[in-house]
Design an enzyme around this catalytic site. Structure first.
Site, PDB file in Angstrom:
ATOM      1  N   ASP A  59      -7.848   0.364   4.925  1.00 42.32           N
ATOM      2  CA  ASP A  59      -7.966   1.564   5.748  1.00 42.32           C
ATOM      3  C   ASP A  59      -9.217   1.532   6.611  1.00 42.32           C
ATOM      4  O   ASP A  59      -9.231   2.000   7.743  1.00 42.32           O
ATOM      5  CB  ASP A  59      -7.980   2.818   4.860  1.00 42.32           C
ATOM      6  N   CYS A  60     -10.301   0.977   6.079  1.00 35.21           N
ATOM      7  CA  CYS A  60     -11.544   0.922   6.859  1.00 35.21           C
ATOM      8  C   CYS A  60     -11.583  -0.291   7.798  1.00 35.21           C
ATOM      9  O   CYS A  60     -12.269  -0.258   8.815  1.00 35.21           O
ATOM     10  CB  CYS A  60     -12.749   0.931   5.928  1.00 35.21           C
TER      11      CYS A  60
END
Lengths: 503, 127
Positions: free
Chosen positions: A129-130
């Site tokens: 996600d990052c």
């Protein structure tokens, strides 16, 4: 009389410091005496330029858009370490390119970077996600990087054993080409100019001490890996900024059939504080001894042929068993002098101040061998004990029958005493049939120079013999040269079967 | 001067013939016989007779190439280590008083051994 480091640094700032290179020091001490030399000389510069395999650099590329955490990384198809997120990597000098010719590796990536060339960066990621991005391909130059910091785990060996090869075969090693039957001797290191040879007790060389590394002003981090001061094989871990390096002091190299390596110039200035410094920096090539080791024995503990000094090695030839043998240096003494002279100039011009170690290096350390918990697979575990042999004086038609019946391509040939004297193959027999000029006995067509193995030889060494000689079988002999078994190249397949020795 | 002589006419003693006809002594530095590529010899002849001998050999059916230089030394790549020195069977390489590599190409017999022994790719055969 003693001098303080502050006093020496003050003279460097004033431009009055007397700086000499380590090879000049023996004559100065002989002329002025130890006290005189201490008074006269403020700094002795050292230098070496040679293969430093254990080298590499940390690189930071800056973040991509969208960002990626690079997990597998290639620079010009040389794999770099992907375990230090997100856009950091470590490129090691000896890693080989996965696609280009074998003679391009990490060292070449480093040299290409410092000579301003664009390098292709390719990376993959599993995504998160990052860091959503899964892959990237781009071209980067040294100036595009945030950091390019060379950090070399093992540099500047105090001295290094010379190499010879007593075997029957030419060897291609990290010590260069070694001719058979002790045809040459190779060595590495600068002798009298070698940094640690001028400070063997590491009183002046330690953490934080300024050095020349690849042409940049770098620093000693501390002891190097495999540091073995107790055996006079001390090493250093070093660091320097790659953006300040240049190709006068850094060159990629390729050792034939070994792989890439990095040639680096390293020099360390030594402040002349006391009589002890004067004594140690007066070291000559004659005083520095190493062993000549036999690389013909493929073992960690290669037998020592004899001790030898750098003076003998540098003379171009040495005597070995009553014969004159030529020597070759693998490191460049000319460039080692360039390193020491450049360092001398930097100090004379006030560009480098000296300091004492912030932490000293342990001089009692001795490197250990690897702890191995699984036994090495030996030839006896996969060799074929049922071996069909033939006598020297038998007819080749007999050999042909035995080859067919034994379903083999190799017949070890024995003499009257049952000792191995040759090998006859299906190819030899076919050749004899095609050209039938008087060749009727096995001894007329057999190969006499047989490459053999022993039951207790590690399988990797036998495999290397098969590969180097491009042959497909090795007779297994005992101490009396009796053929007790045979190892076929196809037997190596047993290693990878379920339940085999390597699974 | 070195001549690279390729012989195709099976077993005709072309080199011996030329020596006999001209009375000029020829040194065979290196010779190779290969089932596929035929026979090849590297010969050393006096500079002044080089052209004449080359023509004679050609007229007898040999393919001849005059080699202007032996091994080529790339001074940009060379770092003056000396790895080549002990490999060379003819003593072509040496370090001078300033530890710089010197190459006596005249002595070179183009065996090629030094090429793979150079860690810096600084030696190449020029033919």
């Amino acid at each position: 009389m003693e001098k303080s480091i502050d006093e020496i640094n003050r003279r460097i700032r004033d431009g009055t410091a007397r700086v000499v290179t380590a090879d000049e020091m023996p004559d100065i001490v002989a002329e002025l005496g130890e006290e005189g030399a201490l008074k006269e000389v403020d700094v002795v510069t050292t230098g070496t330029f040679g293969a430093m395999c254990s080298s590499g650099a940390f690189l930071n590329f800056g973040h991509a858009e969208p960002p990626i955490k690079m997990e597998r990384i290639w620079l010009n198809d040389v794999e770099a370490y992907g375990g230090i997120a997100a856009v950091d990597t470590y490129i090691g000098a000896t890693n080989k390119s996965v696609t280009r010719m074998e003679n391009y590796g990490g060292a070449h990536v480093i040299e290409d970077f410092i000579s301003g060339k664009a390098i292709e960066l390719r990376a993959q990621s599993s995504g998160s996600d990052c860091y959503p991005r899964r892959s990237i391909t781009t071209e980067v130059r040294l100036e595009d990087l945030n950091q390019a910091i060379m950090v070399n785990p093992r540099n500047a060996y105090q001295r290094y054993d010379a190499a010879v090869n007593t075997s029957d075969d030419i060897l291609y090693t990290y010590m260069g080409t070694l001719l058979p039957h002790s045809g040459n001797v190779t060595f590495s290191g600068a002798g009298t100019l070698n940094p640690i040879c001028n400070d063997p007790n590491l009183r002046l060389i330690g953490s934080g001490v300024p050095i020349l590394l690849g042409g940049a002003q770098g620093m000693v981090i501390g002891e190097g890996t495999q540091h073995s001061s107790a055996g006079n094989f001390a090493t250093l871990m070093t660091t320097g900024d790659m953006t300040e390096m240049n190709s006068d002091f850094l060159r990629a190299a390729f050792m034939y059939r070994y792989g890439p390596t990095l040639y680096l110039g390293i020099g360390i200035p030594l402040p002349v504080l006391d009589i002890e410094t004067v004594r140690k920096t007066a070291v000559r090539d004659e005083d520095i001894s190493v062993s000549i080791r036999d690389y013909g024995v493929p073992s960690r503990s290669r037998p020592v042929i004899r001790p030898v000094s750098y003076a003998e090695l540098k003379s171009g030839k040495i005597e070995l068993n009553g014969e004159e043998v030529k020597t070759s240096s693998l490191s460049s003494y000319r460039r080692a002098k360039l390193v020491a002279n450049t360092l001398k100039k930097w100090i004379e011009d006030g560009h480098m101040n000296l300091c004492l170690p912030t932490r000293y290096i342990d001089t009692s350390k001795q490197a250990k061998p690897m702890r191995e918990t699984r036994k090495v697979v030996l030839v006896q575990e996969i060799m074929q004990r049922r071996v069909v042999t033939i006598k020297e004086d038998q007819d080749i038609t007999e050999a042909a029958k035995k080859l067919l019946k034994g379903e083999t391509n190799h017949l070890p040939v024995l003499n009257e005493q049952g000792r191995l004297t040759g090998v006859v193959t299906t190819f030899d027999v076919a050749k004899a049939v095609a050209r039938p000029e008087r060749k009727v006995k096995v001894q007329d067509v057999m190969t006499r120079n047989v490459i053999t193995t022993q039951a207790d030889e590690p399988i990797d060494i036998a495999a290397q013999k098969l590969e180097n000689h491009r042959i497909s079988a090795l007779p297994v002999v005992d101490a009396q040269n009796q053929c007790i078994a045979i190892l076929h190249a196809s037997d190596l397949g047993k290693l990878f079967k379920p339940g085999g020795p390597r699974t | 001067m070195k001549l690279l002589v390729r012989l195709y006419n099976e077993s005709r003693p072309i080199i011996a013939q030329v020596v006999k006809d001209t009375g000029i002594l020829i040194n065979v530095d290196r010779a190779r016989s290969d089932a596929h590529e035929g026979e090849e010899a590297l010969v050393d002849v006096p500079d002044e007779h080089c052209l004449m001998i080359s023509e004679r050999m050609k007229s007898l059916g040999a393919e001849v190439r005059i080699l202007e230089e032996g091994i080529r030394h790339d001074e940009e790549e060379c770092i003056d280590c000396g790895a080549c020195i002990s490999i060379c069977p003819k003593g072509v390489f040496y370090l001078d008083d300033e530890w710089k590599l010197q190459v006596e190409t005249k002595k070179c017999i183009l065996c090629g051994k030094c090429i793979i022994s150079c860690p810096h790719n600084a030696l190449v055969l020029s033919y």
